[in-house]
Enzyme design. Sequence first.
Site, PDB file in Angstrom:
ATOM      1  NE  ARG A  76      37.486  42.184  32.548  1.00  0.00           N
ATOM      2  CZ  ARG A  76      37.841  40.715  32.697  1.00  0.00           C
ATOM      3  NH1 ARG A  76      37.162  39.752  33.469  1.00  0.00           N
ATOM      4  NH2 ARG A  76      39.083  40.143  32.216  1.00  0.00           N
ATOM      5  CG  ASP A 131      42.609  34.495  36.543  1.00  0.00           C
ATOM      6  OD1 ASP A 131      43.789  34.777  35.735  1.00  0.00           O
ATOM      7  OD2 ASP A 131      41.873  35.520  36.893  1.00  0.00           O
TER       8      ASP A 131
HETATM    9  P1  ADP Z   1      35.485  36.584  35.335  1.00  0.00           P
HETATM   10  O1  ADP Z   1      34.151  35.696  35.451  1.00  0.00           O
HETATM   11  O2  ADP Z   1      36.519  36.302  34.455  1.00  0.00           O
HETATM   12  O3  ADP Z   1      35.665  36.574  36.792  1.00  0.00           O
HETATM   13  P2  ADP Z   1      34.557  39.259  35.906  1.00  0.00           P
HETATM   14  O4  ADP Z   1      35.163  39.168  37.346  1.00  0.00           O
HETATM   15  O5  ADP Z   1      34.851  40.587  35.330  1.00  0.00           O
HETATM   16  O6  ADP Z   1      35.331  38.073  35.298  1.00  0.00           O
HETATM   17  O7  ADP Z   1      32.930  39.111  35.876  1.00  0.00           O
HETATM   18  C1  ADP Z   1      32.590  38.823  34.828  1.00  0.00           C
HETATM   19  C2  ADP Z   1      30.887  39.714  34.820  1.00  0.00           C
HETATM   20  O8  ADP Z   1      30.154  39.014  35.888  1.00  0.00           O
HETATM   21  C3  ADP Z   1      31.014  41.210  35.230  1.00  0.00           C
HETATM   22  O9  ADP Z   1      31.532  42.058  34.241  1.00  0.00           O
HETATM   23  C4  ADP Z   1      29.470  41.181  35.610  1.00  0.00           C
HETATM   24  O10 ADP Z   1      28.767  41.633  34.726  1.00  0.00           O
HETATM   25  C5  ADP Z   1      29.062  39.807  36.284  1.00  0.00           C
HETATM   26  N1  ADP Z   1      29.483  39.788  37.821  1.00  0.00           N
HETATM   27  C6  ADP Z   1      30.651  39.809  38.413  1.00  0.00           C
HETATM   28  N2  ADP Z   1      30.517  39.863  39.966  1.00  0.00           N
HETATM   29  C7  ADP Z   1      28.961  40.008  40.025  1.00  0.00           C
HETATM   30  C8  ADP Z   1      28.113  40.179  41.370  1.00  0.00           C
HETATM   31  N3  ADP Z   1      28.523  40.229  42.380  1.00  0.00           N
HETATM   32  N4  ADP Z   1      26.889  40.323  40.870  1.00  0.00           N
HETATM   33  C9  ADP Z   1      26.465  40.337  39.675  1.00  0.00           C
HETATM   34  N5  ADP Z   1      27.012  40.036  38.566  1.00  0.00           N
HETATM   35  C10 ADP Z   1      28.505  40.084  38.647  1.00  0.00           C
HETATM   36  O1  F6P Z   2      40.701  36.578  34.638  1.00  0.00           O
HETATM   37  C1  F6P Z   2      41.704  36.590  33.620  1.00  0.00           C
HETATM   38  C2  F6P Z   2      42.581  37.615  33.516  1.00  0.00           C
HETATM   39  O2  F6P Z   2      43.525  37.534  32.416  1.00  0.00           O
HETATM   40  C3  F6P Z   2      43.542  37.930  34.704  1.00  0.00           C
HETATM   41  O3  F6P Z   2      44.526  37.024  34.675  1.00  0.00           O
HETATM   42  C4  F6P Z   2      43.944  39.401  34.481  1.00  0.00           C
HETATM   43  O4  F6P Z   2      44.438  39.835  35.814  1.00  0.00           O
HETATM   44  C5  F6P Z   2      42.859  40.036  33.821  1.00  0.00           C
HETATM   45  O5  F6P Z   2      41.883  38.905  33.450  1.00  0.00           O
HETATM   46  C6  F6P Z   2      42.913  41.043  32.739  1.00  0.00           C
HETATM   47  O6  F6P Z   2      41.750  41.366  32.402  1.00  0.00           O
HETATM   48  P1  F6P Z   2      41.724  42.210  31.042  1.00  0.00           P
HETATM   49  O7  F6P Z   2      41.556  41.376  29.906  1.00  0.00           O
HETATM   50  O8  F6P Z   2      40.381  43.142  31.166  1.00  0.00           O
HETATM   51  O9  F6P Z   2      42.853  43.092  30.759  1.00  0.00           O
END
Ligand code: ADP
Ligand code: F6P
Length: 325
Positions: A76, A131
């Site tokens: 992330r 998810d």
């Molecule tokens: P997932 O893709 O599993 O939902 P995250 O929500 O942690 O996981 O998002 C992954 C990465 O995508 C973040 O750490 C960030 O670098 C990037 N990201 C998330 N939201 C935004 C945003 N609004 N604008 C730019 N980059 C984003």
């Molecule tokens: O988005 C996948 C997920 O496993 C969610 O279900 C959970 O809330 C989160 O990621 C956990 O994140 P981390 O790996 O940072 O503990």
Amino acid sequence: MNAKPFTIGVLTSGGDAPGMNAAIRAVVRSAMAKDAKVLGIANGYEGLVNGEFRSMGARDVGGILQRGGTILQTRRSERFKDPKGQREAIRRMNAAQMDGLIVIGGDGSLRGAQALTAQGIKVIGIPASIDNDIWGSDMAIGVDTALNTIMEAVDKLRDTASSHSRAFLIETMGRNSGYLAVMAGIVCGAELVLMPEVNSTVEEVAHAVEDAYLRGKNHAIVLVAEGANIHTTDLSRMLDEMDVGFHTRVTILGHIQRGGRPTAFDRLLASRMGNKAVELLLNNESNVMVGLQGMGLTPVPLAEVTSHTRPAALAYYEMAKMLAR
Ligand code: ADP
Ligand code: F6P
């Protein structure tokens, strides 16, 4: 002189999901079949900002189809959320002469992809997150494997629950989505499911558990999504104080749900999506996510994906309740 081959960058981002490797493999091999070049980007958007790129060929993706996790690693990245980080990422991509980018990840990662397309970068998204909270795709890569992992765990927990006449509160992942808990409720025959999208009361849970006891069941299974309005351990304490017939135990399944060998469904979905993403990029299409709609793959604009919230699986929630008698 040969023309420069079309160069595709590929990264995995956000929480890992079983099947990401199968998608990477499909991207690399589909690109090779069309004489395009692939640069693997390590560590998600963090690696994009840092320029952690490596050329990938057929042998680099050998033996990974059946492996969980992601060989490219995932992160992330707070830096990338900042426009300054995005500018640095674009500079790195231009320096590597990258013509397009494939982002394999969850809804946050797809928002990151949308931020890049808004600055003129050609991006194709592939939905991958256990998810199943992504708009525009019936299933994301990893969901089926996670559900199977939950099912196996709950089947085992039921054995011990029945032997001791206990109620088990089993917490599933899903962030703000109750999809995994609800579907697991159906495939495992849970007494009750608690999901973030529906507010539940302790009294309702107590009633369902006590009712199972009074009907002569020798166990009760309650699936609690991690985002539910009542915390699993608080719920256990309150149920024990209320005396609902069964003593309770809590199992938090946690990250075990994210690992393991992808199921046939996830391998196939990931292979199809990786293949389709390359086809779209080489046909000069971009700014879309490859969505599974019914049995087919459909490009869904990233702007649409990131501006909508996937509706809760409420019909399945009602069905889970109906079948728990
Ligand atoms: P997932 O893709 O599993 O939902 P995250 O929500 O942690 O996981 O998002 C992954 C990465 O995508 C973040 O750490 C960030 O670098 C990037 N990201 C998330 N939201 C935004 C945003 N609004 N604008 C730019 N980059 C984003
Ligand atoms: O988005 C996948 C997920 O496993 C969610 O279900 C959970 O809330 C989160 O990621 C956990 O994140 P981390 O790996 O940072 O503990």
